[in-house]
Design an enzyme around this catalytic site. Structure first.
Site, PDB file in Angstrom:
ATOM      1  N   CYS A   3     -48.025  37.277  24.529  1.00 32.20           N
ATOM      2  CA  CYS A   3     -48.190  37.495  25.963  1.00 32.20           C
ATOM      3  C   CYS A   3     -47.894  38.946  26.331  1.00 32.20           C
ATOM      4  CB  CYS A   3     -47.239  36.565  26.704  1.00 32.20           C
ATOM      5  SG  CYS A   3     -47.207  36.854  28.466  1.00 32.20           S
TER       6      CYS A   3
ATOM      7  N   CYS B  86     -41.487  38.975  32.440  1.00 33.27           N
ATOM      8  CA  CYS B  86     -41.266  37.585  32.836  1.00 33.27           C
ATOM      9  C   CYS B  86     -39.914  37.084  32.354  1.00 33.27           C
ATOM     10  CB  CYS B  86     -42.393  36.721  32.296  1.00 33.27           C
ATOM     11  SG  CYS B  86     -42.103  34.955  32.450  1.00 33.27           S
TER      12      CYS B  86
ATOM     13  N   CYS C 247     -40.026  33.476  28.116  1.00 34.50           N
ATOM     14  CA  CYS C 247     -40.093  33.208  26.677  1.00 34.50           C
ATOM     15  C   CYS C 247     -39.210  34.202  25.947  1.00 34.50           C
ATOM     16  CB  CYS C 247     -41.531  33.359  26.170  1.00 34.50           C
ATOM     17  SG  CYS C 247     -42.646  32.104  26.774  1.00 34.50           S
TER      18      CYS C 247
ATOM     19  N   GLN D 181     -40.734  14.816  31.116  1.00 33.19           N
ATOM     20  CA  GLN D 181     -40.641  15.872  30.110  1.00 33.19           C
ATOM     21  C   GLN D 181     -41.898  16.733  30.118  1.00 33.19           C
ATOM     22  OE1 GLN D 181     -38.278  16.991  28.332  1.00 33.19           O
ATOM     23  NE2 GLN D 181     -36.756  15.374  28.080  1.00 33.19           N
TER      24      GLN D 181
ATOM     25  N   TYR E 292     -29.407   7.881  33.083  1.00 30.90           N
ATOM     26  CA  TYR E 292     -30.215   9.059  33.439  1.00 30.90           C
ATOM     27  C   TYR E 292     -31.663   8.798  33.002  1.00 30.90           C
ATOM     28  CZ  TYR E 292     -25.497  11.175  33.251  1.00 30.90           C
ATOM     29  OH  TYR E 292     -24.150  11.457  33.383  1.00 30.90           O
TER      30      TYR E 292
ATOM     31  N   GLU F 126     -30.669   5.706  37.339  1.00 31.73           N
ATOM     32  CA  GLU F 126     -31.145   7.064  37.637  1.00 31.73           C
ATOM     33  C   GLU F 126     -30.835   7.356  39.102  1.00 31.73           C
ATOM     34  OE1 GLU F 126     -33.028   9.859  36.547  1.00 31.73           O
ATOM     35  OE2 GLU F 126     -33.069  10.337  38.681  1.00 31.73           O
TER      36      GLU F 126
ATOM     37  N   ASP G 127     -29.163  10.570  28.658  1.00 31.09           N
ATOM     38  CA  ASP G 127     -30.041  11.753  28.631  1.00 31.09           C
ATOM     39  C   ASP G 127     -29.784  12.560  29.895  1.00 31.09           C
ATOM     40  OD1 ASP G 127     -32.041  13.620  28.340  1.00 31.09           O
ATOM     41  OD2 ASP G 127     -33.699  12.206  28.562  1.00 31.09           O
TER      42      ASP G 127
ATOM     43  N   CYS H 221     -30.294  18.376  26.583  1.00 31.29           N
ATOM     44  CA  CYS H 221     -31.061  19.631  26.639  1.00 31.29           C
ATOM     45  C   CYS H 221     -30.122  20.821  26.631  1.00 31.29           C
ATOM     46  CB  CYS H 221     -31.949  19.653  27.878  1.00 31.29           C
ATOM     47  SG  CYS H 221     -31.033  19.477  29.397  1.00 31.29           S
TER      48      CYS H 221
HETATM   49  N1  SAH Z   1     -34.555  10.140  30.359  1.00 32.43           N
HETATM   50  C1  SAH Z   1     -35.503  10.678  31.287  1.00 32.43           C
HETATM   51  C2  SAH Z   1     -34.914  11.673  32.282  1.00 32.43           C
HETATM   52  C3  SAH Z   1     -33.998  12.731  31.738  1.00 32.43           C
HETATM   53  S1  SAH Z   1     -33.659  14.081  32.826  1.00 32.43           S
HETATM   54  C4  SAH Z   1     -36.686  11.271  30.564  1.00 32.43           C
HETATM   55  O1  SAH Z   1     -36.599  11.600  29.385  1.00 32.43           O
HETATM   56  O2  SAH Z   1     -37.748  11.398  31.161  1.00 32.43           O
HETATM   57  C5  SAH Z   1     -32.152  13.664  33.552  1.00 32.43           C
HETATM   58  C6  SAH Z   1     -32.282  12.711  34.712  1.00 32.43           C
HETATM   59  O3  SAH Z   1     -30.967  12.455  35.201  1.00 32.43           O
HETATM   60  C7  SAH Z   1     -33.072  13.220  35.894  1.00 32.43           C
HETATM   61  O4  SAH Z   1     -34.085  12.284  36.193  1.00 32.43           O
HETATM   62  C8  SAH Z   1     -32.038  13.293  37.041  1.00 32.43           C
HETATM   63  O5  SAH Z   1     -32.579  12.952  38.288  1.00 32.43           O
HETATM   64  C9  SAH Z   1     -31.028  12.268  36.605  1.00 32.43           C
HETATM   65  N2  SAH Z   1     -29.646  12.387  37.098  1.00 32.43           N
HETATM   66  C10 SAH Z   1     -28.956  13.495  37.405  1.00 32.43           C
HETATM   67  N3  SAH Z   1     -27.681  13.186  37.722  1.00 32.43           N
HETATM   68  C11 SAH Z   1     -27.558  11.841  37.612  1.00 32.43           C
HETATM   69  C12 SAH Z   1     -26.472  10.917  37.785  1.00 32.43           C
HETATM   70  N4  SAH Z   1     -25.260  11.328  38.148  1.00 32.43           N
HETATM   71  N5  SAH Z   1     -26.703   9.610  37.561  1.00 32.43           N
HETATM   72  C13 SAH Z   1     -27.933   9.179  37.178  1.00 32.43           C
HETATM   73  N6  SAH Z   1     -28.996  10.010  36.999  1.00 32.43           N
HETATM   74  C14 SAH Z   1     -28.810  11.324  37.210  1.00 32.43           C
END
Ligand code: SAH
Length: 493
Positions: free
Chosen positions: A104, A110, A113, A324, A353, A374, A422, A449
């Site tokens: 790029c 930017c 990356c 994702q 999550y 969630e 997650d 992440c």
């Molecule tokens: N497992 C899913 C989302 C992961 S991202 C996937 O792979 O698609 C993390 C998620 O946690 C987000 O959707 C966010 O809205 C949620 N989140 C953030 N804080 C939270 C909490 N205290 N309790 C429950 N969910 C939460």
């Protein structure tokens, strides 16, 4: 996770350090072996978590963006603190064999990356090492080659073609160079100055095309760009998402106020130019904030969701739901999570999550029953819709904070064999970790992440009776320093 990758706002510097008040700065400069603007020769001994080269010059540490481990560089000192400083790369005296020409032309301005100048196999190796270092340093875990002697950190799962992988672009809008035109691109590194851009090599081409079309149409119709300084103007951000399997596209116009003149004309023109668009929505954000989205979402045309498919499961995705950004790698990540869950068909699994229920539905195909939780209510609506869409009857979802809902489930008598988490970058809430320890599931699968909060939370779980068996880094964000991990923990007794 939302802001991982290219189109993100001015990056923050996570590093703490010496206070830079007038006298403190003067004192720091007096201690340091270098002065501002001095030319130095530095040997690069590592990379920071945000991709800067860690240089050593006369025993002093200098952070040098663009320099790679193993290199010797000439650099200009820009800022000096007591323990370290920052310098600008001026000349490569000895280049790393892993250095490549970035694809790029604007990757420096930017800054999205951070690793484009590093060969892809070396990126993958660095990510594995970065994860291992965090586990050792923050998690106080022993990283071992063999199972049984400590945590095994697998090789990073990479992509065959590490470009054009993003299914979502979130682009800030500002005034363009030509009168009445719009600039849409990215914030220049470390600032909120918008640099116009037409192409991003980590974006799906369909996102680039759609962004270009929206920019042209909104400019033609005279939609006023938002001005962060004065708080005036209308169009703040454009978010485009493509379902890479279905080809469906969603356009989200984030506006500073509800009123969007010529909304119908705008929607009509976008559909004309990009027929794959299935959903055009407006999101209202009137706050002075770095957050892209506001609370209110209005469907201007078409569906309020688009659909996509992962491993044969169909997902409805609405504007504000987390999904994702790298679908090819997501399938590998979720399969690994299912594999680590060790399901035989009868288990009760909690997915904390859970977003729109992606991992939950992958698990539900192999488990007895799955409970997903969630915090975003729209995402939970999507999750319930997604279970139904796929004829999956053994998954139930609830909106709320995981750290509140899961303790209540426990009181209601739900016993989990496996708990999957997650969380966002900040990691799990302490109360949730306590609940997991108290619930004593056979296995915990931790998808993360952020290697540093992962390491912190693994330490808490280790002290609470779990053993970390294995961690697999998955490269969800090639060319950037971000790394995702899937980890397996088992109960010790
Ligand atoms: N497992 C899913 C989302 C992961 S991202 C996937 O792979 O698609 C993390 C998620 O946690 C987000 O959707 C966010 O809205 C949620 N989140 C953030 N804080 C939270 C909490 N205290 N309790 C429950 N969910 C939460």
């Amino acid at each position: 996770m939302q802001n991982s990758g290219k189109h993100k706002g001015g990056r923050g510097r996570a590093r703490g350090g010496t206070r830079s008040g007038g006298t403190a700065a003067a004192a720091a400069a007096a201690d340091a072996p270098f002065q501002k603007n001095e030319q130095v020769v530095a040997d690069i001994i590592g990379l920071t978590h945000d991709g800067e080269g860690v240089g050593r010059a006369d025993g002093f540490t200098l952070f040098i963006q663009g320099a790679l481990p193993g290199e010797r560089v000439r650099a200009k000192v820009m800022k000096v603190k007591k323990q370290y400083g920052y310098a600008r790369l001026e000349e490569l005296l000895e280049a790393s064999p892993d250095r490549v020409q970035p694809l790029c032309p604007i990757h420096k301005e930017c800054g999205g990356c951070q690793l484009q100048h590093l060969d892809y196999p070396a990126q993958l190796a660095w990510k594995r090492q970065h994860v291992a270092d965090n586990l050792t340093r923050i998690g106080k875990l022993t990283v071992a080659e063999e199972a049984g002697e400590g945590v095994v950190v697998r090789d990073t799962v990479g992509m065959d073609e590490p470009w054009r992988y993003r299914n979502k672009a979130a682009v800030p809008v500002g005034a363009g160079a030509e009168e009445d035109g719009l600039a849409m691109g990215f914030y220049a590194q470390g600032s909120h100055r918008i640099i116009d851009m037409d192409e991003c090599h980590i974006q799906d081409e369909r996102n680039d095309e759609t962004i270009r079309a929206v920019k042209r149409i909104a400019s033609e119709l005279g939609v006023p760009p938002y001005d962060e300084e004065s708080g005036r103007g209308l169009l703040r951000h454009v978010v485009v998402r493509t379902g890479v399997v279905t080809g469906e596209i969603m356009v989200v116009l984030i506006t500073n106020g509800r009123k969007l003149p010529q909304a119908d004309r705008l929607a009509e023109r976008i559909r004309e130019v990009v027929p794959a668009v299935k959903s055009i929505v407006q999101n209202v954000n009137e706050r002075s904030t770095n957050a892209i989205f506001g609370e209110e979402t209005i469907t201007l045309w078409g569906s309020d969701v688009i659909y996509d498919e992962l491993d044969g499961i169909r997902f409805a995705i609405s504007a504000r739901s987390f999904y994702q950004v790298n679908p090819a790698q997501t399938v590998k990540l979720y399969r690994k999570a299912v594999d680590y869950a060790g399901l035989t068909g009868s288990e009760t699994v909690i997915d904390a999550y859970c977003g729109i229920g992606t991992i939950s539905l992958f698990l539900a195909r192999r488990a007895g029953r799955v409970y997903g939780v969630e915090i975003v209510p729209e995402a939970i609506e999507d999750a319930a819709r997604n279970a139904e869409l796929n004829g999956i009857a053994n998954a139930a979802f609830e909106a709320g904070p995981a750290e509140v809902v899961i303790p209540r489930w426990r009181e209601e008598g739900i016993a989990a064999d496996v708990i999957v988490v997650d969380p966002p970058r900040k990691g799990c809430d302490a109360a949730l970790l306590e609940t997991i320890i108290a619930m004593r599931p056979e296995r915990v699968v931790y998808v993360s992440c952020n290697p540093s909060t992962l390491a912190r939370d693994l330490r808490v779980l280790e002290d609470g009776g779990f053993r970390t068996v294995e961690v697999t880094p998955v490269d969800m964000f090639p060319q950037t320093m971000h790394v995702e991990c899937c980890s397996l923990l088992v109960r010790k007794d």
